[in-house]
Design an enzyme around this catalytic site. Structure first.
Site, PDB file in Angstrom:
ATOM      1  N   CYS A   2       9.634   0.275 -12.078  1.00  0.00           N
ATOM      2  CA  CYS A   2      10.382   1.733 -13.065  1.00  0.00           C
ATOM      3  C   CYS A   2       9.146   1.908 -13.946  1.00  0.00           C
ATOM      4  O   CYS A   2       8.483   1.273 -14.569  1.00  0.00           O
ATOM      5  CB  CYS A   2      11.601   1.427 -13.430  1.00  0.00           C
ATOM      6  N   ARG A  27       4.571   2.790 -10.220  1.00  0.00           N
ATOM      7  CA  ARG A  27       5.486   1.315 -10.631  1.00  0.00           C
ATOM      8  C   ARG A  27       6.668   1.434 -10.063  1.00  0.00           C
ATOM      9  O   ARG A  27       7.934   0.480 -10.025  1.00  0.00           O
ATOM     10  CB  ARG A  27       6.110   1.713 -12.171  1.00  0.00           C
ATOM     11  N   TRP A  71      12.153   2.158  -9.127  1.00  0.00           N
ATOM     12  CA  TRP A  71      12.026   1.032  -8.071  1.00  0.00           C
ATOM     13  C   TRP A  71      13.461   0.356  -8.182  1.00  0.00           C
ATOM     14  O   TRP A  71      13.814  -0.351  -9.122  1.00  0.00           O
ATOM     15  CB  TRP A  71      10.950   0.155  -8.116  1.00  0.00           C
ATOM     16  N   ASN A  97      13.710   0.559 -18.122  1.00  0.00           N
ATOM     17  CA  ASN A  97      12.987  -0.384 -17.114  1.00  0.00           C
ATOM     18  C   ASN A  97      13.335  -1.724 -17.368  1.00  0.00           C
ATOM     19  O   ASN A  97      13.418  -2.313 -18.597  1.00  0.00           O
ATOM     20  CB  ASN A  97      11.607  -0.037 -17.194  1.00  0.00           C
ATOM     21  N   GLY A  98      13.742  -2.597 -16.451  1.00  0.00           N
ATOM     22  CA  GLY A  98      14.233  -3.933 -16.562  1.00  0.00           C
ATOM     23  C   GLY A  98      15.442  -4.140 -15.964  1.00  0.00           C
ATOM     24  O   GLY A  98      15.733  -3.179 -14.978  1.00  0.00           O
ATOM     25  N   GLU A 452      -6.226 -12.475   1.597  1.00  0.00           N
ATOM     26  CA  GLU A 452      -6.199 -11.097   0.861  1.00  0.00           C
ATOM     27  C   GLU A 452      -6.353 -10.007   1.964  1.00  0.00           C
ATOM     28  O   GLU A 452      -5.554  -8.870   1.746  1.00  0.00           O
ATOM     29  CB  GLU A 452      -7.302 -11.041  -0.072  1.00  0.00           C
ATOM     30  N   LYS A 456      -3.586  -7.065   2.554  1.00  0.00           N
ATOM     31  CA  LYS A 456      -4.098  -5.490   2.251  1.00  0.00           C
ATOM     32  C   LYS A 456      -3.458  -5.032   3.678  1.00  0.00           C
ATOM     33  O   LYS A 456      -2.942  -3.774   3.736  1.00  0.00           O
ATOM     34  CB  LYS A 456      -5.608  -5.357   2.230  1.00  0.00           C
ATOM     35  N   GLU A 459       0.408  -4.717   3.683  1.00  0.00           N
ATOM     36  CA  GLU A 459       1.045  -3.840   2.712  1.00  0.00           C
ATOM     37  C   GLU A 459       0.826  -2.498   2.877  1.00  0.00           C
ATOM     38  O   GLU A 459       1.692  -1.659   2.692  1.00  0.00           O
ATOM     39  CB  GLU A 459       0.688  -4.446   1.370  1.00  0.00           C
ATOM     40  N   HIS A 475      -2.876 -25.330  15.033  1.00  0.00           N
ATOM     41  CA  HIS A 475      -1.986 -26.215  14.761  1.00  0.00           C
ATOM     42  C   HIS A 475      -0.435 -25.267  14.727  1.00  0.00           C
ATOM     43  O   HIS A 475       0.501 -25.577  14.242  1.00  0.00           O
ATOM     44  CB  HIS A 475      -1.897 -26.744  13.562  1.00  0.00           C
ATOM     45  N   LYS A 574       3.762  -1.277  -7.964  1.00  0.00           N
ATOM     46  CA  LYS A 574       2.533  -2.201  -8.435  1.00  0.00           C
ATOM     47  C   LYS A 574       2.880  -3.082  -9.280  1.00  0.00           C
ATOM     48  O   LYS A 574       2.291  -4.340  -9.109  1.00  0.00           O
ATOM     49  CB  LYS A 574       1.385  -1.079  -8.924  1.00  0.00           C
TER      50      LYS A 574
HETATM   51  O1  M6R Z   1      -0.260  -7.157 -11.836  1.00  0.00           O
HETATM   52  P1  M6R Z   1      -0.523  -8.466 -11.032  1.00  0.00           P
HETATM   53  O2  M6R Z   1      -2.107  -8.805 -10.792  1.00  0.00           O
HETATM   54  O3  M6R Z   1       0.105  -9.648 -11.734  1.00  0.00           O
HETATM   55  O4  M6R Z   1       0.359  -8.202  -9.778  1.00  0.00           O
HETATM   56  C1  M6R Z   1       0.456  -9.243  -8.808  1.00  0.00           C
HETATM   57  C2  M6R Z   1       1.018  -8.808  -7.541  1.00  0.00           C
HETATM   58  O5  M6R Z   1       1.976  -8.128  -7.463  1.00  0.00           O
HETATM   59  C3  M6R Z   1      -0.261  -7.842  -7.120  1.00  0.00           C
HETATM   60  O6  M6R Z   1      -1.495  -8.385  -6.998  1.00  0.00           O
HETATM   61  C4  M6R Z   1      -0.021  -7.404  -5.363  1.00  0.00           C
HETATM   62  O7  M6R Z   1       0.259  -8.270  -4.626  1.00  0.00           O
HETATM   63  C5  M6R Z   1      -0.712  -6.308  -5.087  1.00  0.00           C
HETATM   64  N1  M6R Z   1      -0.654  -4.899  -5.560  1.00  0.00           N
HETATM   65  C6  M6R Z   1      -0.939  -6.079  -3.776  1.00  0.00           C
HETATM   66  O8  M6R Z   1      -2.096  -5.402  -3.378  1.00  0.00           O
END
Ligand code: M6R
Length: 579
Positions: A2, A27, A71, A97-98, A452, A456, A459, A475, A574
């Site tokens: 949010c 956000r 969110w 937010n929270g 990673e 990517k 997501e 395995h 994010k």
């Molecule tokens: O802001 P942060 O780096 O702490 O965020 C952690 C994860 O939420 C963030 O890296 C997330 O996995 C990525 N946005 C994915 O692309």
């Protein structure tokens, strides 16, 4: 999760709020809304994206207002659950937010006293509690409400007929922007960049009383001075600049953001902290966890220092015995699990370091020292340039521990990153965009690179992907290999080259199509795989970077081929500020 924004000054608040919410949309983006103080409180809120619903705000008047992009945590995305939320009379509006953990109990009590609720959110209780204490003094009513809340909040409240916003934060970020006869409030700096470079990062427990051109910050009932800091970002950084998506722009910015992060170097305090450590523990989530893991694979053999990497989300419940330096890695600096882990490390008397992209963020306030990445604002939900900037910061630490052995490698790495941006990956994209499942495999530092790559891919393209240490595939996961299941393998010269080549042959024997990332000129590897993608034949540190960038591009173009919403993938936000 949010984003909230507030404006009070001489401009029409509505366009400022809408523009600000668009900057904060990363956000959370399932619904949005604004409220302004006109002749009464005027509210517009809508399920869906801002660009689809913003026409509805036309007609909201006033130079004071608050806004929210959501969110969903409590209650599904809907018009009614969208913020702002108002009290029974509609004289008070809040955005939040929270999470208010005791909202169920508060709601029962308020309903018992005759309040009518319109939403399923936790936030609405705040509006009704303020209503109960409101007798024309909004600051006093908010101050009476806050002690009743348990949980986390950044809140903005307005009341009818009052050119005033009361802002409060506890465990959720809130920044004030100080303009010329106008004050802004927002979850982060990005909505402010257009108007001012002067910001105040509120502390947990702060309450701020905002009026046109004036603000007062209180803490524990007393007036406090909070320093005005200058933002080191500019508004152009938040624009798409002709690219189809923020993600593509941010991928292309990596040579620069990597270079800038290396160029910024490490200050003396951090140097000392790093040099004194005899063991390092990193805590992080998601992509940041992958950079932390890559650090382990690089630092242990190159600098001979024990490194432990922990997921923020597990750390709180399964805290390992801790020794030495604790590093929190977080792009946003606001990830709840990472912050909690950092606080625990601090409570155990570990020296703590935050590696983050966000000046003034919570991790910078909690940690003893900060190493600021120079990635600039990252708007795409998928982390790209912040990932390589984190690697830059962490590789700097490796270099420091190795007495500058990689000075030359790191100061030229951005050139190799620039080279792979031009790599033709069309064939690989065509294969992945037809697949239901894709495996990403590598060994050593390429294992986190593969994790990673898979993150990517899943997501943003929604193609199911798994990142594996190459040797683990047989395995269990081998059972899934078919001619329709591509495997992306990173295989570069070094101690694991031979065994990786054997693994690839085993995959081929199960008829899985293999896309290999190998060094340019490796014809032997090119011959045994279906698609060969060359990366520059450079130092391992640079290969980690270039292979990662190729995998970002693979995910990006696969997502585009599948017509996904690349910058705002479904169900995500994010900044994950809830546990
Ligand atoms: O802001 P942060 O780096 O702490 O965020 C952690 C994860 O939420 C963030 O890296 C997330 O996995 C990525 N946005 C994915 O692309």
């Amino acid at each position: 999760m949010c984003g909230i924004v507030g404006y009070i000054g001489r401009r029409d608040a509505t366009p400022v709020l809408i523009q600000g919410l668009k900057r904060l949309e990363y956000r959370g983006y399932d619904s949005f809304g604004i409220a302004t103080v006109g002749s009464a409180i005027e509210v517009y809120k809508k399920n869906g994206r801002i660009s689809d619903g913003e026409a509805g705000v036309v007609g909201l008047r006033g130079c004071t207002g608050i806004g929210h992009t959501r969110w969903a945590t409590h209650g599904e995305p809907s018009d009614l659950n969208a913020h702002p939320h108002t009290d029974c009379s509609g004289r008070i509006a809040v955005v939040h937010n929270g999470v208010i953990e005791n909202y169920g109990e508060l709601k029962r009590q308020l309903a018992g006293r005759g309040h009518t609720f319109r939403s399923e959110t936790d936030t609405e209780v705040i509006a009704h509690l303020i209503e109960e204490h409101y007798d024309g003094d909004l600051l006093a009513a908010v101050n009476a409400t806050l002690p009743l809340l348990r949980g986390s909040y950044a809140v903005l409240a307005i009341a009818e007929d009052t050119p005033q916003i009361v802002a409060a934060r506890d465990a959720s970020p809130l920044v004030l922007g100080v303009g010329d006869a106008e004050i802004f409030a927002a979850s982060d700096m990005t909505p402010l960049l257009e108007y001012t470079e002067r910001v105040i990062f509120l502390e947990d427990g702060d309450v701020a009383d905002l009026a046109p051109g004036r603000y007062t910050v209180y803490h524990g009932g007393q007036t406090v001075e909070r320093p005005i800091e200058l933002i080191n970002w500019c508004v152009e950084d938040t624009r798409k600049g002709g690219f189809a998506h923020y993600m593509l722009k941010e991928i292309y910015e990596q040579p620069q953001s990597f270079y800038e992060t290396i160029r910024a170097g490490i200050d003396e305090h951090v140097r000392q902290m790093v040099m004194e450590a005899d063991e390092i523990t990193l805590v992080a989530c998601g992509t940041s966890y992958h950079t932390a893991l890559a650090f382990k694979y690089l630092a242990e053999p190159l600098c001979n220092i024990p490194v432990r990497v922990e997921m923020g989300s597990e750390f709180k419940y399964f805290t390992p015995p801790l020794r030495g330096l604790a590093i929190a890695v977080s792009q946003s600096g606001e990830t709840a699990d990472t912050i909690a882990a950092l606080k625990m490390a601090k409570a155990r008397n570990c020296p703590t370091l935050a590696i983050t992209n966000m000046q003034g963020s919570t991790v910078t306030r909690v940690a003893d020292e900060t190493l600021l990445m120079r990635a600039g604002p990252e708007i795409g939900v998928a982390a790209t340039k912040s990932y390589t900037a984190q690697l830059a910061a962490l590789m700097e630490i490796v270099n420091l521990r190795c007495e500058g052995a990689f000075d030359d490698v790191l100061s030229h790495a951005h050139l190799a990153i620039g080279d792979v941006l031009l790599q033709d990956i069309n064939e690989a994209v065509a294969l992945c965009s037809k697949a239901e499942h894709v495996f990403f495999v590598g060994r050593g530092a390429f294992y986190p690179v593969s994790m990673e790559g898979a993150l990517k891919m899943k997501e943003i393209s929604y193609v199911h992907a798994e990142g594996y240490a190459a040797g683990e595939l047989k395995h269990g996961p081998f059972a899934l290999l078919t001619p329709e299941t591509p495997v992306v393998a990173v295989c570069t010269p070094g101690p694991t080259y031979g065994v990786m080549a054997s693994n690839i042959k085993e995959m081929k024997a199960r008829k899985a199509p293999v896309i290999a990332l190998g060094v340019a000129g490796d014809t032997e590897l090119a011959e045994i795989v279906d698609i060969f993608i060359p990366i520059p034949n450079t130092h391992l540190l640079v290969q980690v970077l270039t292979a990662s960038v190729v995998l970002q591009l693979l995910a990006y173009h696969t997502a585009c081929a599948l017509q996904r919403d690349v910058d705002k993938p479904r169900n995500l936000a994010k900044s994950v500020t809830v546990e």
